[in-house]
Design an enzyme around this catalytic site. Sequence first.
Site, PDB file in Angstrom:
ATOM      1  N   ASN A  68     -25.077  38.294  -1.719  1.00  0.00           N
ATOM      2  CA  ASN A  68     -26.042  39.124  -1.481  1.00  0.00           C
ATOM      3  C   ASN A  68     -25.211  40.211  -0.933  1.00  0.00           C
ATOM      4  OD1 ASN A  68     -28.777  39.697  -2.878  1.00  0.00           O
ATOM      5  ND2 ASN A  68     -28.893  37.651  -1.358  1.00  0.00           N
TER       6      ASN A  68
ATOM      7  N   MET B 270     -30.773  34.368   8.967  1.00  0.00           N
ATOM      8  CA  MET B 270     -31.976  33.878   9.210  1.00  0.00           C
ATOM      9  C   MET B 270     -32.435  33.476  10.530  1.00  0.00           C
ATOM     10  SD  MET B 270     -32.148  32.876   6.415  1.00  0.00           S
ATOM     11  CE  MET B 270     -33.240  30.655   6.349  1.00  0.00           C
TER      12      MET B 270
ATOM     13  N   ASN C  70     -35.312  43.549   3.887  1.00  0.00           N
ATOM     14  CA  ASN C  70     -35.015  42.710   3.561  1.00  0.00           C
ATOM     15  C   ASN C  70     -35.478  42.146   2.426  1.00  0.00           C
ATOM     16  OD1 ASN C  70     -34.551  39.773   4.380  1.00  0.00           O
ATOM     17  ND2 ASN C  70     -36.944  39.566   4.633  1.00  0.00           N
TER      18      ASN C  70
ATOM     19  N   HIS D  51     -36.327  39.107   0.525  1.00  0.00           N
ATOM     20  CA  HIS D  51     -36.441  37.467   0.383  1.00  0.00           C
ATOM     21  C   HIS D  51     -36.920  36.374  -1.425  1.00  0.00           C
ATOM     22  CE1 HIS D  51     -39.455  34.350   1.934  1.00  0.00           C
ATOM     23  NE2 HIS D  51     -40.260  34.428   0.820  1.00  0.00           N
TER      24      HIS D  51
HETATM   25  C1  GRF Z   1     -31.358  34.712  -0.374  1.00  0.00           C
HETATM   26  O1  GRF Z   1     -31.998  33.782  -1.212  1.00  0.00           O
HETATM   27  C2  GRF Z   1     -32.362  35.445   0.123  1.00  0.00           C
HETATM   28  O2  GRF Z   1     -32.996  35.409  -0.133  1.00  0.00           O
HETATM   29  C3  GRF Z   1     -32.780  34.793   1.530  1.00  0.00           C
HETATM   30  O3  GRF Z   1     -31.399  33.675   2.127  1.00  0.00           O
HETATM   31  C4  GRF Z   1     -30.174  33.713   0.950  1.00  0.00           C
HETATM   32  C5  GRF Z   1     -29.137  34.167   1.483  1.00  0.00           C
HETATM   33  O4  GRF Z   1     -28.167  34.196   0.324  1.00  0.00           O
HETATM   34  N1  GRF Z   1     -33.675  35.981   2.615  1.00  0.00           N
HETATM   35  P1  GRF Z   1     -26.479  34.805   0.936  1.00  0.00           P
HETATM   36  O5  GRF Z   1     -26.505  35.083   1.936  1.00  0.00           O
HETATM   37  O6  GRF Z   1     -26.825  36.086   0.397  1.00  0.00           O
HETATM   38  O7  GRF Z   1     -26.022  34.347  -0.652  1.00  0.00           O
END
Ligand code: GRF
Length: 194
Positions: free
Chosen positions: A18, A93, A110, A112
Amino acid sequence: MVKTKLPIVVLISGSGSNLQSIIDASQHDLPVEIRAVISNRADAYGLTRAREAGIDTAVLDHRDYPDRESYDAALRELIDRYQPGLLILAGFMRILSDDFVRHYEGRMMNIHPSLLPRYRGLNTHARAIEAGDKEAGCTVHFVTPELDAGPPIIQARVPILDGDTPETLAARVLEQEHRIYPEAIRLFVEGKLG
Ligand code: GRF
């Protein structure tokens, strides 16, 4: 005319895909300046993505702090050195203490991986499949003290297909995450979120 860019800080714990979508958008037409990427884990691949894009990185390991309050206080101090107008949680996390959340309320987002209010917390894809849902998705929302319960900004939906596993569904949802997170940030930058 030079357009002013909104300073942002991104918090991660893992892969940072992301984060990558936000970096890519910022290199095109999303008017943000990513001032720093901060991880609570030194081995988060997202740190490499940030360094490759020439963005400042920092690691603040929660295991170096006796409790959540002291970690969150140190995190807040570190973030505020960069004076972000918006704080982005992208796979960070950690549960955040109320004081921390209140400090950034209205300027912290955030993403989710579920269609909130369904499936707050972890293992969202397994739970959606288990429940026999026909669709899943993701939600960008403002962060409030109650976990995964803040006001939604954008959602995207995908079908759940016969034979889906949590992994195949996660991949389908993640594609949508990469689309809607930069869009949500754009709405914020453009002052369209109230
Ligand atoms: C994503 O699925 C997000 O929705 C969740 O953790 C994951 C993070 O993925 N909160 P990345 O580190 O962005 O690849």
